[in-house]
Design a protein around this motif. Sequence first.
Motif, PDB file in Angstrom:
ATOM      1  N   PHE A   1      19.383  69.683  15.833  1.00 29.62           N
ATOM      2  CA  PHE A   1      20.210  69.158  16.911  1.00 29.62           C
ATOM      3  C   PHE A   1      21.532  68.673  16.324  1.00 29.62           C
ATOM      4  O   PHE A   1      21.552  68.037  15.267  1.00 29.62           O
ATOM      5  CB  PHE A   1      19.496  68.032  17.651  1.00 29.62           C
ATOM      6  N   LYS A   2      22.602  68.958  17.014  1.00 24.47           N
ATOM      7  CA  LYS A   2      23.938  68.674  16.478  1.00 24.47           C
ATOM      8  C   LYS A   2      24.720  67.794  17.443  1.00 24.47           C
ATOM      9  O   LYS A   2      24.912  68.157  18.606  1.00 24.47           O
ATOM     10  CB  LYS A   2      24.700  69.980  16.229  1.00 24.47           C
ATOM     11  N   TYR A   3      25.150  66.651  16.945  1.00 19.01           N
ATOM     12  CA  TYR A   3      26.030  65.776  17.723  1.00 19.01           C
ATOM     13  C   TYR A   3      27.415  66.408  17.817  1.00 19.01           C
ATOM     14  O   TYR A   3      28.002  66.826  16.816  1.00 19.01           O
ATOM     15  CB  TYR A   3      26.101  64.406  17.056  1.00 19.01           C
ATOM     16  N   THR A   4      27.937  66.470  19.030  1.00 14.54           N
ATOM     17  CA  THR A   4      29.293  66.967  19.271  1.00 14.54           C
ATOM     18  C   THR A   4      30.146  65.823  19.795  1.00 14.54           C
ATOM     19  O   THR A   4      29.889  65.319  20.899  1.00 14.54           O
ATOM     20  CB  THR A   4      29.289  68.101  20.320  1.00 14.54           C
ATOM     21  N   PRO A   5      31.140  65.355  19.048  1.00 14.65           N
ATOM     22  CA  PRO A   5      32.035  64.337  19.596  1.00 14.65           C
ATOM     23  C   PRO A   5      32.711  64.883  20.848  1.00 14.65           C
ATOM     24  O   PRO A   5      33.276  65.984  20.831  1.00 14.65           O
ATOM     25  CB  PRO A   5      33.049  64.104  18.465  1.00 14.65           C
ATOM     26  N   TYR A   6      32.656  64.131  21.933  1.00 16.87           N
ATOM     27  CA  TYR A   6      33.211  64.631  23.196  1.00 16.87           C
ATOM     28  C   TYR A   6      34.678  65.023  23.032  1.00 16.87           C
ATOM     29  O   TYR A   6      35.128  66.019  23.620  1.00 16.87           O
ATOM     30  CB  TYR A   6      33.057  63.567  24.292  1.00 16.87           C
ATOM     31  N   ALA A   7      35.398  64.273  22.231  1.00 14.55           N
ATOM     32  CA  ALA A   7      36.834  64.512  22.084  1.00 14.55           C
ATOM     33  C   ALA A   7      37.166  65.813  21.358  1.00 14.55           C
ATOM     34  O   ALA A   7      38.327  66.230  21.333  1.00 14.55           O
ATOM     35  CB  ALA A   7      37.493  63.341  21.355  1.00 14.55           C
ATOM     36  N   THR A   8      36.147  66.483  20.775  1.00 12.32           N
ATOM     37  CA  THR A   8      36.408  67.737  20.057  1.00 12.32           C
ATOM     38  C   THR A   8      36.245  68.963  20.953  1.00 12.32           C
ATOM     39  O   THR A   8      36.400  70.095  20.477  1.00 12.32           O
ATOM     40  CB  THR A   8      35.467  67.881  18.840  1.00 12.32           C
ATOM     41  N   LEU A   9      35.952  68.774  22.233  1.00  9.50           N
ATOM     42  CA  LEU A   9      35.726  69.906  23.126  1.00  9.50           C
ATOM     43  C   LEU A   9      37.006  70.685  23.395  1.00  9.50           C
ATOM     44  O   LEU A   9      36.968  71.860  23.753  1.00  9.50           O
ATOM     45  CB  LEU A   9      35.128  69.429  24.450  1.00  9.50           C
ATOM     46  N   GLY A  10      38.141  70.038  23.249  1.00 11.50           N
ATOM     47  CA  GLY A  10      39.427  70.674  23.512  1.00 11.50           C
ATOM     48  C   GLY A  10      40.434  69.638  23.952  1.00 11.50           C
ATOM     49  O   GLY A  10      40.076  68.527  24.362  1.00 11.50           O
ATOM     50  N   SER A  11      41.707  69.998  23.875  1.00 16.39           N
ATOM     51  CA  SER A  11      42.755  69.015  24.142  1.00 16.39           C
ATOM     52  C   SER A  11      42.717  68.493  25.570  1.00 16.39           C
ATOM     53  O   SER A  11      42.996  67.320  25.823  1.00 16.39           O
ATOM     54  CB  SER A  11      44.134  69.620  23.839  1.00 16.39           C
ATOM     55  N   GLY A  12      42.361  69.345  26.533  1.00 13.97           N
ATOM     56  CA  GLY A  12      42.299  68.898  27.919  1.00 13.97           C
ATOM     57  C   GLY A  12      41.230  67.844  28.130  1.00 13.97           C
ATOM     58  O   GLY A  12      41.445  66.850  28.836  1.00 13.97           O
ATOM     59  N   TYR A  13      40.063  68.050  27.492  1.00 14.54           N
ATOM     60  CA  TYR A  13      38.981  67.072  27.592  1.00 14.54           C
ATOM     61  C   TYR A  13      39.366  65.778  26.865  1.00 14.54           C
ATOM     62  O   TYR A  13      39.128  64.673  27.359  1.00 14.54           O
ATOM     63  CB  TYR A  13      37.697  67.635  26.989  1.00 14.54           C
ATOM     64  N   ALA A  14      39.947  65.929  25.676  1.00 15.38           N
ATOM     65  CA  ALA A  14      40.302  64.759  24.872  1.00 15.38           C
ATOM     66  C   ALA A  14      41.327  63.877  25.573  1.00 15.38           C
ATOM     67  O   ALA A  14      41.313  62.655  25.432  1.00 15.38           O
ATOM     68  CB  ALA A  14      40.836  65.200  23.511  1.00 15.38           C
ATOM     69  N   ALA A  15      42.223  64.498  26.357  1.00 14.19           N
ATOM     70  CA  ALA A  15      43.278  63.733  27.014  1.00 14.19           C
ATOM     71  C   ALA A  15      42.754  62.844  28.127  1.00 14.19           C
ATOM     72  O   ALA A  15      43.434  61.898  28.532  1.00 14.19           O
ATOM     73  CB  ALA A  15      44.329  64.693  27.568  1.00 14.19           C
TER      74      ALA A  15
END
Length: 387
Positions: free
Chosen positions: A208-222
């Motif tokens: 299982f791999k933790y994915t930081p939400y902010a790494t999904l893409g610039s639109g999500y991070a903003a």
Amino acid sequence: MGQFDNIINRRHSGSYKWDTPASDDILPMWVADMDFMTAPCIIEALQRRVAHGVFGYTKVGKEYYDALTGWFSRRHGWAINPDHVIYTSGVVPAISAIIKGLTRPGDKVIVQTPVYNCFFSSIRNNGCEIFESPLVYHADGSYSIDFDDLERCAADPRATMLLLCNPHNPAGRVWTADELRRIGDICLRNNVIVVSDEIHCELTFSGFKYTPYATLGSGYAARCVCCNSPSKAFNTAGLQIANIVCVDEQMRARIDRAINDNEVCDVNPFGVVGLIAAYNEGEQWLAELVDYLYGNYKFAAQRFADELPGYTVTPLEGTYLLWLNIAPSGLNGEQFAAQLEEKERVMLSPGIIYGPAGEQFVRINLAAPRALVADGIDRIIRFAKSL
């Protein structure tokens, strides 16, 4: 005997976990606090700081940001800009300040229940309304997201924020990148800010791999705010340190104002020193810890399967918090926990505190030497069989 098998007497040490129970014969398996000594590198760094002997106001310097950004870049591919970081005394104060800064009283804040109980108080204390989107519970004990219901909630004009638990407490899910992206798409379409509590991010098991939400893409991070801390992974909650990461300048300014309004803008020197040591030197210790925690989970799950086959254990992908369905007992979680404490002297967390969806559950903290875990599981089994 390995380092995590060592039983440390924490009674009468000012431990919230051990000194809250009414008597010394109660085994606490409730609040999310590990019974392991923290990593030696942290202890040594704190000892050096104590030897200095002066503990004035703390200036957080470059070494702190280098440790933080280096850790998340190295382990999770997340390039955090230090200018986007606001430090504070804990993830719960962080979430409260974020809600205060980015919502207005009367707004609805979405939570995916059952979920961390402090989310509810943080929402209520800021004059907002709790808006539940229950997770889907499956026959094998696992959970998934009801995306249709989440869309319904997000479409409500009063819904302005989603509190995301990533990984999820108490459901034990480590959300996949695809799941997070679907959450993000729903929230972006409906102009809902995602606040991602990622305090359990390092406690994920193999596969299982933790994915930081902010790494999904610039639109999500903003349109998100992420909160993290070494406190759960390194058992340093008492050092009082956490970080808020927010890309959007205007959102960050509003959060910073709320942090100052709430007077949680200062941190202590030990939290700073502890984070630096953990993130610079603690990886090997953490790897050994996660292996041990997984062993505790497999041990507990097998014992329940063998002795209480009707009681379903939710599969644990991350965290050290076992979620047990106690419906066959004929009791709800509050009754089960209260009677267990009275008769077998074990203290658990009743599931109802995580929302109505948790009424038939209890949460069990497995972050202890295996001998203590085995003792607690034996007592729970004995109680359940007595019913």
